[in-house]
Design an enzyme around this catalytic site. Sequence first.
Site, PDB file in Angstrom:
ATOM      1  N   GLY A   9      26.713  67.083  81.363  1.00  0.00           N
ATOM      2  CA  GLY A   9      25.597  67.276  82.303  1.00  0.00           C
ATOM      3  C   GLY A   9      26.050  68.056  83.527  1.00  0.00           C
ATOM      4  N   ASP A  67      33.310  65.109  92.356  1.00  0.00           N
ATOM      5  CA  ASP A  67      33.233  63.657  92.235  1.00  0.00           C
ATOM      6  C   ASP A  67      31.947  63.264  92.928  1.00  0.00           C
ATOM      7  OD1 ASP A  67      34.860  61.297  91.181  1.00  0.00           O
ATOM      8  OD2 ASP A  67      34.090  60.584  93.104  1.00  0.00           O
ATOM      9  N   PHE A 150      20.690  63.768  83.664  1.00  0.00           N
ATOM     10  CA  PHE A 150      21.642  62.827  83.064  1.00  0.00           C
ATOM     11  C   PHE A 150      21.819  61.636  84.003  1.00  0.00           C
ATOM     12  CE2 PHE A 150      25.463  63.471  85.675  1.00  0.00           C
ATOM     13  CZ  PHE A 150      25.152  64.649  86.325  1.00  0.00           C
ATOM     14  N   ASP A 153      19.443  59.867  86.856  1.00  0.00           N
ATOM     15  CA  ASP A 153      18.295  60.722  87.219  1.00  0.00           C
ATOM     16  C   ASP A 153      16.926  60.073  87.006  1.00  0.00           C
ATOM     17  OD1 ASP A 153      19.788  62.787  88.191  1.00  0.00           O
ATOM     18  OD2 ASP A 153      19.617  64.061  86.415  1.00  0.00           O
ATOM     19  N   LYS A 171      15.981  70.800  90.304  1.00  0.00           N
ATOM     20  CA  LYS A 171      16.991  69.818  90.692  1.00  0.00           C
ATOM     21  C   LYS A 171      18.104  70.504  91.490  1.00  0.00           C
ATOM     22  CE  LYS A 171      20.434  66.512  89.123  1.00  0.00           C
ATOM     23  NZ  LYS A 171      21.156  65.823  88.053  1.00  0.00           N
ATOM     24  N   ARG A 177      24.806  68.093  94.271  1.00  0.00           N
ATOM     25  CA  ARG A 177      25.776  69.005  93.648  1.00  0.00           C
ATOM     26  C   ARG A 177      25.403  70.462  93.932  1.00  0.00           C
ATOM     27  NH1 ARG A 177      25.323  66.958  89.291  1.00  0.00           N
ATOM     28  NH2 ARG A 177      26.765  65.283  89.786  1.00  0.00           N
TER      29      ARG A 177
HETATM   30  P1  IMP Z   1      32.294  61.071  88.166  1.00  0.00           P
HETATM   31  O1  IMP Z   1      32.115  61.959  86.968  1.00  0.00           O
HETATM   32  O2  IMP Z   1      33.492  60.198  88.113  1.00  0.00           O
HETATM   33  O3  IMP Z   1      32.217  61.881  89.446  1.00  0.00           O
HETATM   34  O4  IMP Z   1      31.050  60.085  88.171  1.00  0.00           O
HETATM   35  C1  IMP Z   1      29.827  60.530  88.601  1.00  0.00           C
HETATM   36  C2  IMP Z   1      28.763  59.573  88.118  1.00  0.00           C
HETATM   37  O5  IMP Z   1      27.764  59.485  89.143  1.00  0.00           O
HETATM   38  C3  IMP Z   1      28.042  60.101  86.892  1.00  0.00           C
HETATM   39  O6  IMP Z   1      28.649  59.689  85.718  1.00  0.00           O
HETATM   40  C4  IMP Z   1      26.655  59.493  87.089  1.00  0.00           C
HETATM   41  O7  IMP Z   1      26.681  58.144  86.740  1.00  0.00           O
HETATM   42  C5  IMP Z   1      26.478  59.561  88.590  1.00  0.00           C
HETATM   43  N1  IMP Z   1      25.886  60.853  88.992  1.00  0.00           N
HETATM   44  C6  IMP Z   1      26.481  61.840  89.720  1.00  0.00           C
HETATM   45  N2  IMP Z   1      25.658  62.882  89.886  1.00  0.00           N
HETATM   46  C7  IMP Z   1      24.530  62.565  89.231  1.00  0.00           C
HETATM   47  C8  IMP Z   1      23.296  63.272  89.027  1.00  0.00           C
HETATM   48  O8  IMP Z   1      23.088  64.403  89.442  1.00  0.00           O
HETATM   49  N3  IMP Z   1      22.372  62.606  88.314  1.00  0.00           N
HETATM   50  C9  IMP Z   1      22.552  61.359  87.815  1.00  0.00           C
HETATM   51  N4  IMP Z   1      23.685  60.675  87.937  1.00  0.00           N
HETATM   52  C10 IMP Z   1      24.667  61.270  88.659  1.00  0.00           C
END
Ligand code: IMP
Length: 193
Positions: A9, A67, A150, A153, A171, A177
Amino acid sequence: IIFATGNEGKMREIRLILADLGLPILSMKEAGAEPEIVENGSTFGENATIKAMTIHKVTGKSAISDDSGLCVDYLDGRPGVYSARYQGEDTPYPEKIAALLAELKDAAPEERTARFTSAICFVGEDSTPHLFEASCEGTIGYECRGENGFGYDPIFYVGERSFAQLSGEEKDAMSHRGKALRLFAEELPQLLK
Ligand code: IMP
């Protein structure tokens, strides 16, 4: 530039947002570099730096990472840096979302404020990390809506619509992001000098 993520995603979003730069962006898989990354930082910035530095060290190439996570005010900022690991790393999102909604069952509409935050880290050839951070304010709804996006959302609402009801472009225009990547893209010409 290698993007330090295994999350499809995120990869889709970053390619769309940085398309104008005309720079090839490879996933870790495409670059043949999938080291174990221990995300033991306590902030988004620390974890983003760990990811980008790890990929840069392993490949010797420029790396970027994201992150990110969801901070819910009623839960004192949880799940925050543990968003991906909330209820267990491999737990499907419908279950994570159901658990989060259950934690908020007594929260009134005005208590359901939340934000997504993204820290982007770029590490270039000189091995110096550069951080770019941005947030998107919203509320946690009462039910899932929409099929796009993803993660969390479907329950994260900006106004009347959830993030999952927005097109990719909509989005990106308002997301944590999207904003953080645009800050990075503005600085990139300087960083590549
Ligand atoms: P990371 O990959 O360790 O940074 O974890 C980020 C987590 O935050 C993702 O796996 C989602 O659970 C959540 N997350 C971050 N950005 C989004 C987004 O744009 N939509 C939905 N969930 C997000």
